[in-house]
Scaffold this motif. Sequence first.
Motif, mmCIF file in Angstrom:
data_model
loop_
_atom_site.group_PDB
_atom_site.id
_atom_site.type_symbol
_atom_site.label_atom_id
_atom_site.label_comp_id
_atom_site.label_asym_id
_atom_site.label_seq_id
_atom_site.Cartn_x
_atom_site.Cartn_y
_atom_site.Cartn_z
ATOM 1 N N HIS A 66 37.544 -47.281 36.881
ATOM 2 C CA HIS A 66 38.187 -48.539 37.246
ATOM 3 C C HIS A 66 37.582 -49.130 38.514
ATOM 4 C CE1 HIS A 66 41.425 -48.749 34.226
ATOM 5 N NE2 HIS A 66 41.296 -47.437 34.220
ATOM 6 N N LEU A 67 37.232 -48.282 39.484
ATOM 7 C CA LEU A 67 36.606 -48.780 40.709
ATOM 8 C C LEU A 67 35.295 -49.488 40.397
ATOM 9 C CD1 LEU A 67 36.301 -49.063 43.761
ATOM 10 C CD2 LEU A 67 35.392 -46.724 43.821
ATOM 11 N N THR A 68 34.525 -48.964 39.467
ATOM 12 C CA THR A 68 33.258 -49.585 39.081
ATOM 13 C C THR A 68 33.458 -51.020 38.616
ATOM 14 O OG1 THR A 68 32.183 -47.499 38.496
ATOM 15 C CG2 THR A 68 31.333 -49.478 37.437
ATOM 16 N N LEU A 69 34.534 -51.263 37.873
ATOM 17 C CA LEU A 69 34.804 -52.615 37.386
ATOM 18 C C LEU A 69 35.078 -53.562 38.553
ATOM 19 C CD1 LEU A 69 37.152 -51.790 34.343
ATOM 20 C CD2 LEU A 69 34.653 -51.732 34.470
ATOM 21 N N PHE A 70 35.878 -53.100 39.515
ATOM 22 C CA PHE A 70 36.187 -53.927 40.680
ATOM 23 C C PHE A 70 34.930 -54.197 41.501
ATOM 24 C CE2 PHE A 70 40.417 -52.768 39.534
ATOM 25 C CZ PHE A 70 41.290 -53.645 40.170
ATOM 26 N N GLU A 71 34.101 -53.169 41.669
ATOM 27 C CA GLU A 71 32.876 -53.340 42.460
ATOM 28 C C GLU A 71 31.951 -54.352 41.800
ATOM 29 O OE1 GLU A 71 32.400 -48.973 44.614
ATOM 30 O OE2 GLU A 71 31.512 -49.297 42.629
ATOM 31 N N THR A 72 31.922 -54.360 40.489
ATOM 32 C CA THR A 72 31.020 -55.252 39.763
ATOM 33 C C THR A 72 31.331 -56.717 40.017
ATOM 34 O OG1 THR A 72 30.709 -53.600 38.029
ATOM 35 C CG2 THR A 72 30.131 -55.864 37.479
ATOM 36 N N VAL A 73 32.617 -57.045 40.168
ATOM 37 C CA VAL A 73 32.983 -58.442 40.424
ATOM 38 C C VAL A 73 33.193 -58.709 41.914
ATOM 39 C CG1 VAL A 73 33.913 -58.788 38.120
ATOM 40 C CG2 VAL A 73 35.436 -58.017 39.939
ATOM 41 N N GLY A 74 32.827 -57.734 42.759
ATOM 42 C CA GLY A 74 32.800 -57.945 44.199
ATOM 43 C C GLY A 74 34.130 -57.867 44.912
ATOM 44 N N VAL A 75 35.102 -57.093 44.334
ATOM 45 C CA VAL A 75 36.411 -56.992 44.994
ATOM 46 C C VAL A 75 36.849 -55.524 45.155
ATOM 47 C CG1 VAL A 75 37.266 -59.285 44.367
ATOM 48 C CG2 VAL A 75 37.524 -57.390 42.743
ATOM 49 N N PRO A 76 36.006 -54.660 45.722
ATOM 50 C CA PRO A 76 36.402 -53.258 45.886
ATOM 51 C C PRO A 76 37.599 -53.081 46.820
ATOM 52 C CG PRO A 76 34.378 -53.706 47.094
ATOM 53 C CD PRO A 76 34.639 -54.906 46.228
ATOM 54 N N ALA A 77 37.735 -53.978 47.808
ATOM 55 C CA ALA A 77 38.881 -53.875 48.718
ATOM 56 C C ALA A 77 40.187 -54.123 47.976
ATOM 57 C CB ALA A 77 38.733 -54.853 49.873
ATOM 58 N N LEU A 78 40.135 -54.966 46.959
ATOM 59 C CA LEU A 78 41.322 -55.225 46.147
ATOM 60 C C LEU A 78 41.712 -53.972 45.368
ATOM 61 C CD1 LEU A 78 43.352 -57.383 45.357
ATOM 62 C CD2 LEU A 78 41.802 -58.109 43.533
ATOM 63 N N HIS A 79 40.720 -53.201 44.938
ATOM 64 C CA HIS A 79 41.003 -51.938 44.260
ATOM 65 C C HIS A 79 41.711 -50.985 45.206
ATOM 66 C CE1 HIS A 79 40.119 -47.814 42.897
ATOM 67 N NE2 HIS A 79 40.226 -48.314 41.685
ATOM 68 N N ALA A 80 41.253 -50.914 46.459
ATOM 69 C CA ALA A 80 41.880 -50.029 47.443
ATOM 70 C C ALA A 80 43.318 -50.456 47.712
ATOM 71 C CB ALA A 80 41.070 -50.033 48.734
ATOM 72 N N MET A 81 43.548 -51.762 47.807
ATOM 73 C CA MET A 81 44.902 -52.265 48.022
ATOM 74 C C MET A 81 45.804 -51.896 46.856
ATOM 75 S SD MET A 81 47.202 -54.756 46.930
ATOM 76 C CE MET A 81 46.224 -56.085 46.196
ATOM 77 N N LEU A 82 45.307 -52.097 45.644
ATOM 78 C CA LEU A 82 46.097 -51.787 44.457
ATOM 79 C C LEU A 82 46.373 -50.292 44.357
ATOM 80 C CD1 LEU A 82 47.418 -52.833 41.863
ATOM 81 C CD2 LEU A 82 45.195 -52.576 40.724
ATOM 82 N N ALA A 83 45.371 -49.481 44.690
ATOM 83 C CA ALA A 83 45.527 -48.030 44.615
ATOM 84 C C ALA A 83 46.674 -47.545 45.491
ATOM 85 C CB ALA A 83 44.228 -47.340 45.002
#
Length: 240
Positions: A150-167
């Motif tokens: 799932h992190l890979t998907l977020f990184e691909t669209v340039g929002v890894p920080a959003l993944h961390a927030m959601l996590a």
Amino acid sequence: MDLSAEGLVRGGTARIDGGGTAVDRVYEDLRARIIDMQLVPDATLGRSELAQEYGVSQTPVREALQRLEEDGLVRIFPQSKTVVARIDEAQLKEVHFLRVAIETEVVRRMAEKGDMAALKRARSFVRMQEALQDDPSQMVLFNELDRAFHLTLFETVGVPALHAMLARRLGHLSRCQRLELPRKGKMSEIIHGHLAVVEGIASGNPELAAAAMRGHIGATIRRIATLRDEFPDYFEGGTA
């Protein structure tokens, strides 16, 4: 990203070596142990015992516990005790709503972007999961591969920080997923969900990709009532 077993798995013992402050390291390790159900709901967390276990003073332990309380994963009773929080069904439903909104948009954008290198990385995680499926001794690694997918998907669209927030908001849901993982066929179900997401993205059809993600991340929430029946003492309002 470290794809080795050592890099992906936290394991079951307290470790705070590596980067970050003592607070960060204690917080991350305790959070992982709560998510992986090594520390179960209602378990008491003593500051002095944790300080000794992690080899730090009580100050970073106290601050780490405060952060975990903000995540909804522990309950602090001043001048009394700190315990691992029970799973809150209301929070589960709220964070699932948020997750659907965010992750379906992520895969829509991936489908529009058509990044084949990113899809190859995502598929690599699925292949590693396939090698582990239905092996109960590999559940922790399987879970880490799920997070990496799932992190890979977020990184691909340039929002890894959003993944961390959601996590940080996914603690209750992540524990339910961990409770479900030993169920026969659950690993295979997750793999099929990931493959459907990858194929949806690869099709270049944003709505197909979003539908695949919605189906994948909705599997656990549809079984909450069953999980509550199976583990009543892990949920708010369950047995004392």
